[in-house]
Design a protein around this motif. Structure first.
Motif, PDB file in Angstrom:
ATOM      1  N   VAL A   1     -50.422  64.565 -34.802  1.00 22.95           N
ATOM      2  CA  VAL A   1     -49.139  64.476 -35.503  1.00 22.95           C
ATOM      3  C   VAL A   1     -48.749  63.025 -35.781  1.00 22.95           C
ATOM      4  O   VAL A   1     -48.244  62.707 -36.860  1.00 22.95           O
ATOM      5  N   ILE A   2     -49.003  62.139 -34.801  1.00 23.95           N
ATOM      6  CA  ILE A   2     -48.675  60.728 -35.010  1.00 23.95           C
ATOM      7  C   ILE A   2     -49.507  60.159 -36.172  1.00 23.95           C
ATOM      8  O   ILE A   2     -48.992  59.479 -37.066  1.00 23.95           O
ATOM      9  N   GLY A   3     -50.800  60.479 -36.191  1.00 27.50           N
ATOM     10  CA  GLY A   3     -51.653  60.016 -37.285  1.00 27.50           C
ATOM     11  C   GLY A   3     -51.231  60.598 -38.621  1.00 27.50           C
ATOM     12  O   GLY A   3     -51.114  59.896 -39.621  1.00 27.50           O
ATOM     13  N   ILE A   4     -50.970  61.892 -38.620  1.00 25.81           N
ATOM     14  CA  ILE A   4     -50.572  62.593 -39.849  1.00 25.81           C
ATOM     15  C   ILE A   4     -49.258  62.029 -40.400  1.00 25.81           C
ATOM     16  O   ILE A   4     -49.093  61.883 -41.609  1.00 25.81           O
ATOM     17  N   PHE A   5     -48.333  61.727 -39.510  1.00 27.94           N
ATOM     18  CA  PHE A   5     -47.036  61.175 -39.913  1.00 27.94           C
ATOM     19  C   PHE A   5     -47.249  59.885 -40.710  1.00 27.94           C
ATOM     20  O   PHE A   5     -46.743  59.725 -41.820  1.00 27.94           O
TER      21      PHE A   5
END
Lengths: 124, 281
Positions: free
Chosen positions: B232-236
């Motif tokens: 999620v952090i990467g996708i954000f």
């Protein structure tokens, strides 16, 4: 498109922004806590074991947060992200309500109902 | 592999998936799942759980930018969402009674063919036609930003689009796959919307569609906090980059990226079909 619609679209955008930042910050906080304690522990995801029961229910997650568990705090951030989706559909409905668009008020209400059903009851 | 290194690799995969997911309106799951499964040896269940949350994140983060830029058509989004989400629920209920593996191949071929048509479409060579009367009554006509300023567009075949979206919803519920590709294809091929309107409107929809299936993944213990956090952090970050890129990327390149992702998706479906990775399956 009317000015009211434009403004309301911006409002939805703003609420999404606040929600997404809040969620990302919570997830990050939980992640830092988890890494602080387990950063050098090897991780294995090759075989599916299923998450422990406390990470599968809202009450269980809350119990973990109270114990200061990093994994629990991450789950809260993820749940927040999903909650933002409910809020987003709700706000879209309000947008249509304010622009007196009956057809779309009905459509959005049904979407909200189906989303809520799927989220809380599907697969039980 | 230590937790820290694993986090870095998953986040890097997430950034790439987020950029492409936001650009193509697909959400990023098509790319994230094979990265997690094939490169990082994550089992399919946990990869699917992380991916469904990641798609929600791409959609939410990118929608902030797309609403501000004025691409997203909220009316088209909600109208298609209705049949899509209803179809998804029906499909999930049917999954126990239907030969899912065989359907995967049927749906995969249909997707590949429509992606080919979508890749070939030349919007600028098309004759302007008036909108479907229903689209006018529903207030779906709108305008979107181009290099030459705001441009009005028409909306074709609303009911066929809605019905097809319902069928696509049933398939995605049955097969446990995202609906993003079908969203874009219906808006592009049936409703004849401008490509960037199709991808951004799909982007608005995928977060809601994905959120609808989070409940079942959560209750079955598919959502691993650490793995999902990393994704999620990467996708954000990736989605924010992708949303900014959309304004400057040409529609032709977007069509190429999208078709390539659908190709990957078809291969994924065969792989998943062989291993049967749905909740409870």
């Amino acid at each position: 498109m009317t000015l009211v619609m434009r403004r309301l679209e911006r409002l939805i955008g703003f609420v999404l922004l606040v929600g997404v930042l809040l969620s990302a910050a919570t997830v990050l906080l939980g992640g830092v806590l988890f890494l602080w304690r387990h950063g050098s522990t090897p991780v294995h995801y090759r075989i599916f074991r299923g998450e422990p029961s406390d990470l599968r229910t809202l009450l269980g997650v809350w119990g973990d947060v109270m114990k200061g568990s990093g994994r629990g705090i991450i789950q809260v951030g993820l749940i927040l992200l999903v909650a933002v989706q409910l809020v987003r559909v709700l706000l879209t409905g309000i947008l249509f309500l304010l622009s007196r668009d009956k057809t779309f008020v009905v459509i959005t209400t049904v979407v909200l109902g189906l989303l809520t059903y799927a989220l809380f009851y599907a697969g039980r | 592999m230590s937790a820290l290194l694993f986090l870095a690799l998953v986040a890097a995969g997430g950034i790439g998936a987020g950029i492409l997911g936001a650009l193509t309106g697909e959400g990023g799951g098509i790319l994230l799942v094979p990265v997690l499964v094939l490169l990082l040896h994550v089992n399919l269940h946990n990869a699917a759980g992380a991916s469904i949350i990641a798609v929600t994140m791409t959609s939410t983060a990118a929608t902030v930018a797309f609403l501000r830029q004025g691409y997203t058509n909220i009316r088209v989004a909600m109208f298609l969402q209705l049949t899509s989400i209803a179809g998804g629920i029906v499909g999930a209920l049917l999954a126990a009674f239907v030969p899912v593996q065989a359907l995967m191949i049927v749906f995969g071929v249909a997707l590949l063919y429509s992606a080919y048509l979508s890749f070939r479409r030349k919007e600028e060579a098309e004759v302007d036609r008036p909108s479907d009367p229903l689209a006018i009554r529903l207030g779906m006509e709108s305008s979107y930003p181009t290099v030459d300023g705001w441009k009005l567009y028409t909306v074709q075949r609303v009911m066929p689009g809605s019905l097809l979206m319902g069928v696509a919803g049933i398939f995605s519920g049955l097969l446990g796959i995202g609906a993003g590709a079908a969203n874009v294809l219906v808006m592009d091929q049936v409703m004849k919307l401008p490509y960037k309107v199709s991808t951004t409107t799909s982007n608005f929809m995928v977060g809601i569609t994905a959120a609808a299936s989070v409940g079942i993944y959560f209750r079955h213990g598919y959502i691993d906090p650490f793995l999902t956090m990393a994704a999620v952090i990467g996708i954000f970050a990736g989605a924010l980059v992708g949303a900014r890129l959309l304004m400057i990327v040409r529609a032709k390149l977007l069509r190429l990226l999208f078709s390539s992702l659908v190709l990957i998706m078809a291969l994924e479906m065969i792989y998943k079909g062989a291993l049967s990775a749905q909740p409870g399956g």
